[in-house]
Write a protein that holds these residues in place. Structure first.
Motif: not given
Length: 289
Positions: A39-41, A65-79, A127-138
Motif C-alpha cells: 500500500t505504502v509503495a 515505472k518503478v522497476i525493482g528486482n525484489s519483493s514488490f516487483g514493478h509499480i506502474i502508474s499513469v497520470a 519521450y523516455t528517461s531513466t535513472t537508477p533506483l537509489i533507495s527504493g523509497e520512491i
C-alpha cells in the motif's frame, strides 16, 4: 477531496508543489486489496506521478515505472495533466514492519532497478528517461530523477501513513525546486529549512497539512499560491478498449478461445474492473475480424 497547490517564492528563485493524495491512495488500496508495505509503495508512486504530471504543460500523460528486482516487483502508474492518476503494484501482498516501532518498510524490498518516466505529448513520439533506483523509497528516487534527468535541483518528501488496521490514514507530500537565478544565500536558507523540517508524517497529520507543508518549506520567505488543482484516482479503461485488444489476437486465436473456454474474462490491471465477453461476443468479434 485531494488537491495539489502550486506556489512560487516572491523572489522567483524557488517553486514548490504540496499535495494531499489521501483519497487517491485509499481508492488504490481498496481496488487492489494491498497489504501494508505494498500500500505504502504504491501510494508513494501515485503521489510521485502526480508531481511529475503537474510539472508538465498542455495535455500530456506521464507513465511512471518503478522497476525493482525484489519483493514488490514493478509499480506502474499513469497520470495526466488534469489531475487523474491510476496505478498498480505487481505484488500486492508485501506486509513487513519494524518489530520495535511498527514502521512499514518499503525501500529494502524494492531492490535494485530503474525509475522510468515516459512522457506522452500526444504527438505519437513519447519521450523516455531513466535513472537508477537509489533507495527504493520512491521520494528520494524522484528527487534524484528530477535533479539528474531534468537538470533541476529538487527536494521531495512524500509518504503514506496507515492506521491501526493498516488502512490508509493520510497520504501526501511536496516537491521543492531551485529555479534559474537563485542566489547562494537563498539556496542555503532553503536547504537549512528542508534539513530541519519536521517529519513528513507529522506535517501530513497536522490540522491543515497543506499550510503546514508550505510553512515548513518557505518559513518567513514570502510566496504566492499560483493554483489549486483537484486530484483523483481515475481509470479510463472501457469495454471498447478490451474489444480492440481481443481483435489483435486474430481470428484463429479468437476461434480457439471460443471453442475451448466459451468466454473471455479480462480484468483491468489498473483498477480491477472485470469485463466478460460471452461466446456470442467472441463470435461477433470473429465475424468483425
Amino acid at each position: 477531496m485531494d488537491k495539489l497547490i502550486k506556489s512560487i517564492a516572491e523572489s522567483g528563485s524557488f517553486r514548490a508543489f504540496v499535495l494531499d493524495g489521501t483519497e487517491t491512495v485509499k481508492t488504490a488500496q481498496e481496488k487492489h486489496q494491498t497489504l501494508s508495505s505494498s500500500t505504502v509503495a504504491l501510494g508513494r508512486a501515485l503521489i510521485a506521478n502526480y508531481i511529475l504530471a503537474a510539472n508538465q504543460k498542455g495535455d500530456s500523460k506521464i507513465t511512471l515505472k518503478v522497476i525493482g528486482n525484489s519483493s514488490f516487483g514493478h509499480i506502474i502508474s499513469v497520470a495526466d495533466t488534469k489531475g487523474h492518476v491510476k496505478g498498480y503494484i505487481q505484488n500486492t501482498g508485501v506486509d513487513i514492519k519494524k518489530t520495535a516501532t511498527g514502521e512499514v518498510l518499503v525501500g529494502p524490498f524494492m531492490g535494485a532497478g530503474q525509475f522510468v518516466v515516459i512522457t506522452d505529448y500526444g504527438t505519437g513520439n513519447p519521450y523516455t528517461s531513466t535513472t537508477p533506483l537509489i533507495s527504493g523509497e520512491i521520494g528520494e528516487d524522484l528527487a534524484y530523477y528530477l535533479t539528474e534527468s531534468e537538470q533541476t535541483p529538487s527536494a521531495v518528501g512524500l509518504n503514506v501513513l496507515l492506521d491501526e488496521e493498516d488502512k490508509v490514514k493520510v497520504a501526501g507530500g511536496f516537491m521543492l525546486q531551485v529555479l534559474p537565478g537563485a542566489k547562494e544565500e537563498e539556496i542555503a536558507r532553503f536547504e537549512k529549512r528542508i534539513q530541519e523540517m519536521p517529519p513528513i508524517s507529522q506535517l501530513l497529520t497536522s490540522q491543515d497539512p497543506m499550510d503546514a507543508l508550505l510553512t515548513a518549506i518557505y518559513g518567513d520567505e514570502p510566496y504566492k499560491r499560483l493554483s489549486e488543482e483537484k486530484l483523483s484516482f481515475s481509470c479510463d479503461c472501457s469495454r471498447e478498449r478490451f474489444e480492440a485488444a481481443l481483435l489483435t489476437l486474430g481470428q484463429a486465436e479468437l476461434t480457439a478461445l471460443k471453442r475451448e473456454d466459451q468466454q473471455a474474462e479480462i480484468t483491468c490491471q489498473f483498477c480491477g474492473k472485470h469485463y466478460l465477453f460471452t461466446e456470442n461476443d467472441l463470435e461477433g468479434l470473429i465475424e468483425h475480424g
